[in-house]
Design a protein around this motif. Structure first.
Motif, PDB file in Angstrom:
ATOM      1  N   LEU A  69       7.299 -85.343 -86.184  1.00  0.00           N
ATOM      2  CA  LEU A  69       8.127 -86.431 -85.662  1.00  0.00           C
ATOM      3  C   LEU A  69       7.308 -87.384 -84.790  1.00  0.00           C
ATOM      4  CD1 LEU A  69      10.879 -87.677 -85.588  1.00  0.00           C
ATOM      5  CD2 LEU A  69      11.449 -86.252 -83.627  1.00  0.00           C
ATOM      6  N   LYS A  70       6.466 -86.818 -83.954  1.00  0.00           N
ATOM      7  CA  LYS A  70       5.691 -87.670 -83.052  1.00  0.00           C
ATOM      8  C   LYS A  70       4.814 -88.639 -83.850  1.00  0.00           C
ATOM      9  CE  LYS A  70       3.442 -87.525 -78.612  1.00  0.00           C
ATOM     10  NZ  LYS A  70       2.451 -86.905 -77.758  1.00  0.00           N
ATOM     11  N   ASN A  71       4.179 -88.118 -84.896  1.00  0.00           N
ATOM     12  CA  ASN A  71       3.341 -88.993 -85.711  1.00  0.00           C
ATOM     13  C   ASN A  71       4.168 -90.010 -86.484  1.00  0.00           C
ATOM     14  OD1 ASN A  71       0.292 -88.320 -85.804  1.00  0.00           O
ATOM     15  ND2 ASN A  71       1.313 -86.352 -85.612  1.00  0.00           N
ATOM     16  N   THR A  72       5.375 -89.609 -86.833  1.00  0.00           N
ATOM     17  CA  THR A  72       6.265 -90.523 -87.552  1.00  0.00           C
ATOM     18  C   THR A  72       6.640 -91.710 -86.670  1.00  0.00           C
ATOM     19  OG1 THR A  72       7.183 -88.707 -88.823  1.00  0.00           O
ATOM     20  CG2 THR A  72       8.506 -90.693 -88.681  1.00  0.00           C
ATOM     21  N   LEU A  73       6.837 -91.423 -85.377  1.00  0.00           N
ATOM     22  CA  LEU A  73       7.384 -92.460 -84.503  1.00  0.00           C
ATOM     23  C   LEU A  73       6.384 -93.548 -84.147  1.00  0.00           C
ATOM     24  CD1 LEU A  73       9.769 -90.440 -82.209  1.00  0.00           C
ATOM     25  CD2 LEU A  73      10.269 -91.855 -84.199  1.00  0.00           C
ATOM     26  N   VAL A  74       5.096 -93.273 -84.323  1.00  0.00           N
ATOM     27  CA  VAL A  74       4.112 -94.291 -83.948  1.00  0.00           C
ATOM     28  C   VAL A  74       4.369 -95.614 -84.678  1.00  0.00           C
ATOM     29  CG1 VAL A  74       1.681 -94.904 -83.933  1.00  0.00           C
ATOM     30  CG2 VAL A  74       2.385 -92.620 -83.249  1.00  0.00           C
ATOM     31  N   PRO A  75       4.419 -95.614 -86.005  1.00  0.00           N
ATOM     32  CA  PRO A  75       4.698 -96.896 -86.657  1.00  0.00           C
ATOM     33  C   PRO A  75       6.145 -97.346 -86.502  1.00  0.00           C
ATOM     34  CG  PRO A  75       4.471 -95.169 -88.288  1.00  0.00           C
ATOM     35  CD  PRO A  75       4.110 -94.563 -86.977  1.00  0.00           C
ATOM     36  N   VAL A  76       7.040 -96.389 -86.304  1.00  0.00           N
ATOM     37  CA  VAL A  76       8.451 -96.760 -86.187  1.00  0.00           C
ATOM     38  C   VAL A  76       8.678 -97.606 -84.931  1.00  0.00           C
ATOM     39  CG1 VAL A  76      10.750 -95.827 -85.782  1.00  0.00           C
ATOM     40  CG2 VAL A  76       9.293 -94.834 -87.548  1.00  0.00           C
ATOM     41  N   ILE A  77       7.903 -97.343 -83.895  1.00  0.00           N
ATOM     42  CA  ILE A  77       8.070 -98.074 -82.643  1.00  0.00           C
ATOM     43  C   ILE A  77       7.951 -99.577 -82.851  1.00  0.00           C
ATOM     44  CG2 ILE A  77       6.917 -98.608 -80.466  1.00  0.00           C
ATOM     45  CD1 ILE A  77       6.366 -95.657 -80.162  1.00  0.00           C
ATOM     46  N   THR A  78       6.938 -99.994 -83.572  1.00  0.00           N
ATOM     47  CA  THR A  78       6.752-101.430 -83.787  1.00  0.00           C
ATOM     48  C   THR A  78       7.958-102.044 -84.450  1.00  0.00           C
ATOM     49  OG1 THR A  78       4.870-100.569 -84.983  1.00  0.00           O
ATOM     50  CG2 THR A  78       4.830-102.896 -84.374  1.00  0.00           C
ATOM     51  N   ILE A  79       8.324-101.452 -85.582  1.00  0.00           N
ATOM     52  CA  ILE A  79       9.412-102.031 -86.349  1.00  0.00           C
ATOM     53  C   ILE A  79      10.685-102.031 -85.519  1.00  0.00           C
ATOM     54  CG2 ILE A  79      10.702-101.884 -88.494  1.00  0.00           C
ATOM     55  CD1 ILE A  79       7.892-102.285 -89.144  1.00  0.00           C
ATOM     56  N   ALA A  80      10.985-100.881 -84.910  1.00  0.00           N
ATOM     57  CA  ALA A  80      12.221-100.782 -84.143  1.00  0.00           C
ATOM     58  C   ALA A  80      12.217-101.806 -83.015  1.00  0.00           C
ATOM     59  CB  ALA A  80      12.388 -99.369 -83.601  1.00  0.00           C
ATOM     60  N   GLY A  81      11.070-101.973 -82.370  1.00  0.00           N
ATOM     61  CA  GLY A  81      10.980-102.926 -81.276  1.00  0.00           C
ATOM     62  C   GLY A  81      11.251-104.337 -81.762  1.00  0.00           C
ATOM     63  N   LEU A  82      10.591-104.687 -82.858  1.00  0.00           N
ATOM     64  CA  LEU A  82      10.781-106.045 -83.372  1.00  0.00           C
ATOM     65  C   LEU A  82      12.216-106.239 -83.846  1.00  0.00           C
ATOM     66  CD1 LEU A  82       7.412-106.512 -85.221  1.00  0.00           C
ATOM     67  CD2 LEU A  82       8.097-107.273 -82.950  1.00  0.00           C
ATOM     68  N   GLN A  83      12.819-105.148 -84.321  1.00  0.00           N
ATOM     69  CA  GLN A  83      14.206-105.248 -84.759  1.00  0.00           C
ATOM     70  C   GLN A  83      15.128-105.625 -83.608  1.00  0.00           C
ATOM     71  OE1 GLN A  83      15.361-105.328 -87.814  1.00  0.00           O
ATOM     72  NE2 GLN A  83      13.194-105.236 -88.283  1.00  0.00           N
ATOM     73  N   PHE A  84      14.770-105.197 -82.394  1.00  0.00           N
ATOM     74  CA  PHE A  84      15.643-105.530 -81.270  1.00  0.00           C
ATOM     75  C   PHE A  84      15.710-107.050 -81.101  1.00  0.00           C
ATOM     76  CE2 PHE A  84      16.751-105.949 -76.718  1.00  0.00           C
ATOM     77  CZ  PHE A  84      17.973-105.316 -76.785  1.00  0.00           C
ATOM     78  N   GLY A  85      14.589-107.698 -81.324  1.00  0.00           N
ATOM     79  CA  GLY A  85      14.583-109.157 -81.281  1.00  0.00           C
ATOM     80  C   GLY A  85      15.537-109.736 -82.305  1.00  0.00           C
ATOM     81  N   SER A  86      15.457-109.196 -83.530  1.00  0.00           N
ATOM     82  CA  SER A  86      16.329-109.782 -84.552  1.00  0.00           C
ATOM     83  C   SER A  86      17.784-109.404 -84.308  1.00  0.00           C
ATOM     84  CB  SER A  86      15.882-109.399 -85.964  1.00  0.00           C
ATOM     85  OG  SER A  86      15.423-108.102 -86.001  1.00  0.00           O
ATOM     86  N   ILE A  87      18.022-108.273 -83.644  1.00  0.00           N
ATOM     87  CA  ILE A  87      19.413-107.953 -83.310  1.00  0.00           C
ATOM     88  C   ILE A  87      19.995-109.060 -82.431  1.00  0.00           C
ATOM     89  CG2 ILE A  87      20.829-106.451 -81.862  1.00  0.00           C
ATOM     90  CD1 ILE A  87      19.506-104.077 -83.042  1.00  0.00           C
ATOM     91  N   ILE A  88      19.217-109.447 -81.422  1.00  0.00           N
ATOM     92  CA  ILE A  88      19.708-110.508 -80.537  1.00  0.00           C
ATOM     93  C   ILE A  88      19.905-111.807 -81.322  1.00  0.00           C
ATOM     94  CG2 ILE A  88      19.109-111.941 -78.553  1.00  0.00           C
ATOM     95  CD1 ILE A  88      17.865-109.548 -77.269  1.00  0.00           C
ATOM     96  N   ALA A  89      18.942-112.097 -82.206  1.00  0.00           N
ATOM     97  CA  ALA A  89      19.046-113.333 -82.973  1.00  0.00           C
ATOM     98  C   ALA A  89      20.232-113.288 -83.942  1.00  0.00           C
ATOM     99  CB  ALA A  89      17.747-113.575 -83.729  1.00  0.00           C
TER     100      ALA A  89
END
Ligand SMILES: Nc1ncnc2c1ncn2[C@@H]1O[C@H](COP(=O)(O)OP(=O)(O)OP(=O)(O)O)[C@@H](O)[C@H]1O
Ligand code: SF4
Ligand SMILES: [Mg+2]
Lengths: 328, 328
Positions: free
Chosen positions: A239-259
């Protein structure tokens, strides 16, 4: 670390300037603020005075520099439509949007990640197949349709949840929150689900793909060969290794959620910045539109920075690169 | 052999069910390893060496499965244990060393954490005891300044150092047997010998048995006590290292040993065995080596030879059937 943040901020600067230019161009080329503000009856002298007041007789760069200078101070002038300071309008509406976006992001993250992990670990189970089918619906149905369907089911047919507005809000200083009342919380449910569903399915599929990838790696096989418990291997190492790339996408998704909150806020008549923006577009209320545009750009830049910092926290390989510069 | 074997593999058969029929990857593989003994396993790429190791620790890639035969560790069958019981054997009774140290360690955990979690899974150790032992282990495998390096991440070590860490991980719960699958193939030539020497020294010190898979005949000659030669999913010859290397009996082993460059002088061109090993779905009937064998005769085409007594070694070749003696 400080140098890193500084360099990121410097990189963000041109982006913000370009957005500012676009926002500024809207003033100059979309509609004529002078005629909008003067109304029907005016004299030539009145008109000239206003042009001078607004600084419209000055060269382009001077006007742009002043626009940027004002924008930095959060000063976007008066709304054409409501004749109130834009900054004040946005500050009033921001809590509604931010609360909605946070709830949507929380749903996307706390439901999407476990679903992704589950479908990655138990590929063949019927529940995984169900999740995947469900996620296809989430990805392919447009947001407004999901919103309308939810309203139809839970507001119209079942009558459980309100179909519009924020319910009851409590004012804490400048912040109005719906978190503190039952009605406020109830009102949040449908819009958050509507807004979060797309990101939820996106995160789920991303986590699933990453998880499958990671489970095939040698270090996971080696962890099993060392006799570690399945739980430790799956939910620790993998799981820890899985989350490394997920962080970027999820983070950027927060921007698009607001948009993307624009659509949801319109469907649910949610009194946030998105709804304000849509109403301003209808009235060609340029100052509000410009301010909104710049704010969204700022949010994206800020989120990018946070994501980069999170990477540092999670991945020691990046920390080491930084260490190498220090000479350790 | 006088001592009771530590590991005994009897008629092991591994199958891969595929859409177009079942592939038999291992066919009647039998051998044993005595306590403290090092068994070298050699053979062309695809012969089934890794597969044998994976079957022993029961980490076959699905859909691969053990379809027949028995695996006994200290006289007890382990091929029919549940995954949970098997987990307690992995690491604790049978350690594993993989080929590529760059991918075998979890990049997000310090080497110390990977060591302590392995030990604490299998041994009753407090955190401070485990940490102390982890440092001891790093020292034992020759990591300089172990007490400081314990909190480093894998990427902060060179390939050779990482393989030393992997060796420590494989041995830290004091297994009785280590399955080492080409432990030096991925390493720089200049450090291969050091790592093999380390492995051999530790195995001798701890009286740990080892199944050492390698392509390097020099390593075999220096390290192994006995050698098994594999071909097309079968053990075709097995015997004491001197005999198999210097006086091989099976025509395949003879070809294999002839293709080794002599240590003392360079030869222009290595003798190659003509042809290629058959794919799993195209293994010929009779002796699998018959299309390439210079000594092939009628019987080889129809009947499959089992391991037969060939004097100092056992060879799966009809030349050593007493009834065929006149042919030799
Ligand atoms: N998932 C799979 N499905 C079908 N066949 C497989 C699968 N994995 C491996 N095989 C086959 O099993 C056989 C044995 O492979 P194995 O990896 O044990 O060879 P090896 O002797 O270790 O070779 P190398 O020296 O290249 O490591 C090979 O013929 C390979 O093609
Ligand atoms: S059995 Fe026949 S074909 Fe096979 S190795 Fe012996 S001689 Fe060659
Ligand atoms: Mg192999």
């Amino acid at each position: 670390m400080f140098a890193f943040i500084l360099s990121r901020l410097l990189q963000a600067l041109p982006v913000m300037l370009v957005v500012a230019l676009i926002a500024f161009a809207m003033f100059a080329y979309v509609g004529d603020p002078v005629s909008i503000m003067l109304g029907q009856d005016f004299t030539e002298a009145q008109r000239d005075a206003l042009v001078r007041d607004l600084g419209l007789d000055q060269p382009f760069f001077v006007q742009f520099a002043r626009f940027v200078g004002n924008a930095v101070q959060g000063e976007f002038g008066l709304s054409y439509r409501l004749s109130r300071p834009v900054a004040e309008l946005i500050a009033e509406r921001a809590p509604a949007t931010l609360e909605l976006a946070s709830c949507a992001a929380a749903i996307a993250l706390f439901v999407g990640v476990p679903m992704g992990v589950f479908t990655g670990l138990y590929r063949r189970s019927w529940l995984s197949r169900f999740f995947l089918t469900f996620s296809l619906i989430g990805v392919s149905l447009p947001t407004f349709l999901i919103g309308i369907l939810l309203i139809l089911i839970f507001s119209v047919w079942l009558g459980w949840l309100p179909s519009f507005g924020r319910g009851e809000v409590v004012q804490i200083g400048a912040w109005s929150t719906g978190f503190l009342t039952g009605a406020g919380l109830k009102a949040l449910v449908l819009p958050s689900i509507t807004l979060g569903l797309f990101q939820l399915t996106l995160i789920m599929r991303l986590v699933r793909a990453e998880m499958l990838e990671v489970l095939r790696t040698d270090y996971i096989k080696f962890a099993r060969a060392r006799g570690l418990a399945d739980r430790t291997v799956n939910f620790g190492h993998a799981l820890k290794n899985t989350l490394v790339p997920v962080i970027t996408i999820a983070g950027l998704q927060f921007g698009s959620i607001i948009a993307f909150a624009i659509v949801t806020e319109t469907v649910f008549q949610w009194p946030g910045m998105g709804l304000l923006f849509i109403q301003s577009v209808g009235a060609a209320d340029i100052p509000v539109m410009a301010a909104y545009l710049m704010l969204i750009a700022l949010v994206f830049v800020a989120i990018n920075l946070v994501v980069d910092l999170l990477y540092f926290a999670v991945d020691p390989r990046l920390r080491a690169d930084r260490g190498a510069v220090r000479g350790t | 052999m006088t001592a009771a074997p530590l590991l005994e593999v009897r008629n092991l058969r591994v199958e891969f069910p595929t859409r177009r029929g079942t592939l038999v990857a291992l066919h009647d593989v039998s051998f044993s390893i005595a306590p403290g003994e090092i068994l070298g396993v050699v053979g062309e790429s695809g012969a089934g060496k890794s597969m044998t190791g994976a079957a022993i620790i029961r980490l076959l890639e699905p859909p691969g499965r053990i379809a027949g035969g028995q695996i006994l560790l200290e006289g007890r069958r382990i091929d029919n244990l549940s995954q949970d019981e098997m987990r307690r054997i992995r690491g604790r009774r049978i350690g594993a060393i993989f080929q590529d140290p760059l991918t075998t360690l979890n990049p997000l955990y310090t080497v110390g954490r990977q060591l302590t979690e392995t030990m604490q899974t299998h041994l009753d150790l407090s955190n401070s005891e485990a940490r102390k032992r982890a440092i001891d282990w790093l020292e034992m495998v020759g990591i300089p300044a172990a007490a400081q390096r314990i909190d480093s991440y894998p990427h902060e070590f060179s390939g050779g150092m990482r393989q030393r860490v992997v060796i420590a991980l494989a041995l830290c719960a004091e297994p009785r047997l280590v399955v080492a699958d080409e432990p030096t193939t991925a390493l720089d030539v200049s450090i291969q010998a050091q790592v093999i020497a380390l492995l051999k020294r530790l195995a001798r010190e701890k009286n740990t048995s080892m199944m050492l898979v390698t392509h390097d005949m020099g390593v075999i000659a220096e390290t192994a006590d006995r050698v098994a030669v594999m071909y097309a999913g079968r053990v075709v010859e097995i015997g004491p290292v001197r005999e198999v290397v210097k006086h091989p009996h099976h025509p395949y082993s003879i070809g294999l040993m002839n293709s080794i460059p002599p240590l003392d002088h360079r030869v222009e061109r290595l003798a190659q065995i003509d042809g290629a090993m058959p794919r799993l779905n195209a293994v010929p009937p009779g002796c699998p080596y018959n299309p390439r064998c210079p000594k092939v005769f009628d019987r080889c085409i129809v009947e499959r030879p089992d391991l037969l007594d060939a004097g100092s070694t056992s060879a799966a070749c009809w030349l050593y059937d007493r009834a065929e003696a006149p042919h030799v």
